[in-house]
Design a protein around this motif. Structure first.
Motif, PDB file in Angstrom:
ATOM      1  N   MET A  86      78.350  23.810 -88.737  1.00 53.55           N
ATOM      2  CA  MET A  86      78.024  25.301 -89.631  1.00 53.55           C
ATOM      3  C   MET A  86      76.834  26.229 -88.227  1.00 53.55           C
ATOM      4  O   MET A  86      75.754  25.632 -88.045  1.00 53.55           O
ATOM      5  CB  MET A  86      77.166  25.280 -90.689  1.00 53.55           C
ATOM      6  CG  MET A  86      77.791  24.822 -91.769  1.00 53.55           C
ATOM      7  SD  MET A  86      77.185  24.355 -93.026  1.00 53.55           S
ATOM      8  CE  MET A  86      77.379  25.558 -94.073  1.00 53.55           C
ATOM      9  N   ALA A  87      77.451  27.500 -88.038  1.00 51.92           N
ATOM     10  CA  ALA A  87      76.430  28.407 -86.787  1.00 51.92           C
ATOM     11  C   ALA A  87      75.955  29.506 -87.742  1.00 51.92           C
ATOM     12  O   ALA A  87      76.384  29.629 -88.041  1.00 51.92           O
ATOM     13  CB  ALA A  87      77.269  28.644 -85.883  1.00 51.92           C
ATOM     14  N   VAL A  88      74.323  29.633 -87.236  1.00 49.92           N
ATOM     15  CA  VAL A  88      74.184  30.827 -87.553  1.00 49.92           C
ATOM     16  C   VAL A  88      73.191  31.645 -87.586  1.00 49.92           C
ATOM     17  O   VAL A  88      72.004  30.837 -86.196  1.00 49.92           O
ATOM     18  CB  VAL A  88      73.068  29.901 -89.233  1.00 49.92           C
ATOM     19  CG1 VAL A  88      72.055  31.307 -89.837  1.00 49.92           C
ATOM     20  CG2 VAL A  88      73.537  28.970 -90.263  1.00 49.92           C
ATOM     21  N   VAL A  89      73.585  32.666 -87.025  1.00 45.11           N
ATOM     22  CA  VAL A  89      72.919  33.835 -86.279  1.00 45.11           C
ATOM     23  C   VAL A  89      71.814  34.169 -87.159  1.00 45.11           C
ATOM     24  O   VAL A  89      71.706  34.786 -88.413  1.00 45.11           O
ATOM     25  CB  VAL A  89      73.776  35.038 -85.941  1.00 45.11           C
ATOM     26  CG1 VAL A  89      72.982  36.042 -84.940  1.00 45.11           C
ATOM     27  CG2 VAL A  89      74.719  34.090 -85.203  1.00 45.11           C
ATOM     28  N   ASP A 105      68.231  23.335 -92.559  1.00 41.27           N
ATOM     29  CA  ASP A 105      67.438  22.094 -92.584  1.00 41.27           C
ATOM     30  C   ASP A 105      68.135  21.724 -93.775  1.00 41.27           C
ATOM     31  O   ASP A 105      68.485  19.795 -92.650  1.00 41.27           O
ATOM     32  CB  ASP A 105      65.653  22.166 -92.242  1.00 41.27           C
ATOM     33  CG  ASP A 105      65.249  23.055 -91.743  1.00 41.27           C
ATOM     34  OD1 ASP A 105      65.494  23.257 -90.770  1.00 41.27           O
ATOM     35  OD2 ASP A 105      64.185  22.966 -91.506  1.00 41.27           O
ATOM     36  N   GLU A 106      69.026  22.005 -94.648  1.00 43.09           N
ATOM     37  CA  GLU A 106      69.674  20.682 -95.463  1.00 43.09           C
ATOM     38  C   GLU A 106      71.006  20.724 -95.249  1.00 43.09           C
ATOM     39  O   GLU A 106      71.595  21.803 -95.238  1.00 43.09           O
ATOM     40  CB  GLU A 106      69.293  21.470 -97.075  1.00 43.09           C
ATOM     41  CG  GLU A 106      69.829  20.456 -98.056  1.00 43.09           C
ATOM     42  CD  GLU A 106      70.213  20.899 -99.333  1.00 43.09           C
ATOM     43  OE1 GLU A 106      70.934  20.887-100.109  1.00 43.09           O
ATOM     44  OE2 GLU A 106      68.933  21.281-100.050  1.00 43.09           O
ATOM     45  N   VAL A 107      71.195  19.779 -94.195  1.00 41.69           N
ATOM     46  CA  VAL A 107      72.866  19.742 -94.306  1.00 41.69           C
ATOM     47  C   VAL A 107      73.622  18.033 -94.520  1.00 41.69           C
ATOM     48  O   VAL A 107      72.363  17.270 -94.755  1.00 41.69           O
ATOM     49  CB  VAL A 107      72.705  19.563 -92.517  1.00 41.69           C
ATOM     50  CG1 VAL A 107      72.140  21.173 -91.579  1.00 41.69           C
ATOM     51  CG2 VAL A 107      72.934  18.047 -91.446  1.00 41.69           C
ATOM     52  N   GLY A 108      74.503  18.023 -94.860  1.00 40.40           N
ATOM     53  CA  GLY A 108      75.348  17.097 -95.486  1.00 40.40           C
ATOM     54  C   GLY A 108      74.899  15.664 -93.966  1.00 40.40           C
ATOM     55  O   GLY A 108      74.914  16.043 -93.100  1.00 40.40           O
ATOM     56  N   GLU A 109      76.297  14.842 -94.433  1.00 39.16           N
ATOM     57  CA  GLU A 109      75.975  13.653 -93.547  1.00 39.16           C
ATOM     58  C   GLU A 109      76.696  13.816 -92.258  1.00 39.16           C
ATOM     59  O   GLU A 109      76.796  13.568 -91.361  1.00 39.16           O
ATOM     60  CB  GLU A 109      76.586  12.100 -94.416  1.00 39.16           C
ATOM     61  CG  GLU A 109      75.756  11.252 -93.912  1.00 39.16           C
ATOM     62  CD  GLU A 109      76.510   9.804 -95.205  1.00 39.16           C
ATOM     63  OE1 GLU A 109      77.899   9.584 -95.001  1.00 39.16           O
ATOM     64  OE2 GLU A 109      75.775  10.507 -95.968  1.00 39.16           O
ATOM     65  N   ASN A 110      78.062  14.695 -92.630  1.00 43.91           N
ATOM     66  CA  ASN A 110      79.243  14.857 -91.816  1.00 43.91           C
ATOM     67  C   ASN A 110      79.343  16.359 -91.247  1.00 43.91           C
ATOM     68  O   ASN A 110      79.647  16.587 -90.508  1.00 43.91           O
ATOM     69  CB  ASN A 110      80.070  14.601 -92.623  1.00 43.91           C
ATOM     70  CG  ASN A 110      80.650  13.008 -92.847  1.00 43.91           C
ATOM     71  OD1 ASN A 110      79.597  12.118 -92.014  1.00 43.91           O
ATOM     72  ND2 ASN A 110      81.031  12.793 -94.374  1.00 43.91           N
ATOM     73  N   THR A 111      77.494  16.493 -90.872  1.00 41.04           N
ATOM     74  CA  THR A 111      77.657  18.953 -91.239  1.00 41.04           C
ATOM     75  C   THR A 111      76.330  18.353 -89.463  1.00 41.04           C
ATOM     76  O   THR A 111      75.534  18.309 -90.774  1.00 41.04           O
ATOM     77  CB  THR A 111      77.174  19.482 -91.882  1.00 41.04           C
ATOM     78  OG1 THR A 111      79.109  18.842 -92.892  1.00 41.04           O
ATOM     79  CG2 THR A 111      77.500  21.327 -92.056  1.00 41.04           C
ATOM     80  N   THR A 112      76.601  19.033 -88.798  1.00 43.47           N
ATOM     81  CA  THR A 112      75.834  19.910 -87.691  1.00 43.47           C
ATOM     82  C   THR A 112      75.583  21.519 -87.806  1.00 43.47           C
ATOM     83  O   THR A 112      76.637  21.951 -88.389  1.00 43.47           O
ATOM     84  CB  THR A 112      76.046  19.435 -86.156  1.00 43.47           C
ATOM     85  OG1 THR A 112      76.471  18.034 -86.490  1.00 43.47           O
ATOM     86  CG2 THR A 112      75.528  19.688 -85.509  1.00 43.47           C
ATOM     87  N   SER A 113      74.448  21.813 -88.297  1.00 48.49           N
ATOM     88  CA  SER A 113      73.655  23.416 -87.887  1.00 48.49           C
ATOM     89  C   SER A 113      73.137  23.733 -86.991  1.00 48.49           C
ATOM     90  O   SER A 113      72.310  22.785 -86.665  1.00 48.49           O
ATOM     91  CB  SER A 113      74.100  23.235 -89.817  1.00 48.49           C
ATOM     92  OG  SER A 113      72.388  22.799 -90.064  1.00 48.49           O
ATOM     93  N   ARG A 114      73.030  24.693 -86.295  1.00 46.51           N
ATOM     94  CA  ARG A 114      72.439  25.044 -85.637  1.00 46.51           C
ATOM     95  C   ARG A 114      71.356  26.427 -85.919  1.00 46.51           C
ATOM     96  O   ARG A 114      73.202  27.280 -86.508  1.00 46.51           O
ATOM     97  CB  ARG A 114      73.004  25.076 -84.039  1.00 46.51           C
ATOM     98  CG  ARG A 114      73.015  23.532 -83.784  1.00 46.51           C
ATOM     99  CD  ARG A 114      72.628  23.931 -82.387  1.00 46.51           C
ATOM    100  NE  ARG A 114      72.031  23.908 -81.308  1.00 46.51           N
ATOM    101  CZ  ARG A 114      72.428  24.631 -80.075  1.00 46.51           C
ATOM    102  NH1 ARG A 114      73.288  23.972 -79.625  1.00 46.51           N
ATOM    103  NH2 ARG A 114      71.608  25.315 -79.680  1.00 46.51           N
TER     104      ARG A 114
END
Length: 128
Positions: A86-89, A105-114
């Motif tokens: 999950m990419a967030v501008v 900041d709240e992401v799932g076990e199998n999810t990466t976010s930036r």
């Protein structure tokens, strides 16, 4: 091509990235905010998308009730889906950035976010 359009958001499928792209055009809250996110998640499920890009530069500050709904109802569904990245501008407003950072900041076990300052960097990260 747009999958869903409203006066506050456009949801698109980007075939080359295998990504749902959310382009927020204006402040959204309540039903408009929730409908936009739900439409994006429907597209994730339809396409089996692994990537998500949310351009929040024009969204504004997410109200507390919508933030709570996102964390308690939308995130669990999203984290059970096929999404991996999950990419967030980030929004241009400093105050809005704080509400977005809490949600990211709240992401799932199998999810990466930036969080990114611009779309180009977000697209590049999803390509990799």
């Amino acid at each position: 091509m747009a999958y869903y359009e409203s006066d506050v958001v456009t949801v698109e499928w980007n075939e080359s990235l295998g990504a749902v792209v959310m382009n927020w055009h204006a402040f959204a809250s309540g039903e408009k905010y929730r409908e936009g996110l739900n439409e994006g998640l429907e597209l994730v499920e339809r396409e089996g998308a692994r990537n998500w890009l949310a351009d929040l530069r024009e969204l504004g500050t997410v109200p507390e009730a919508d933030s709570q709904w996102t964390q308690e109802e939308w995130h669990p569904r999203a984290f059970r889906s096929s999404l991996s990245n999950m990419a967030v501008v980030q929004p241009e407003s400093v105050v809005a950035n704080m509400s977005v950072e809490d949600l990211v900041d709240e992401v799932g076990e199998n999810t990466t976010s930036r969080i990114f300052d611009n779309r180009d960097d977000a697209f590049e990260w999803l390509r990799d």
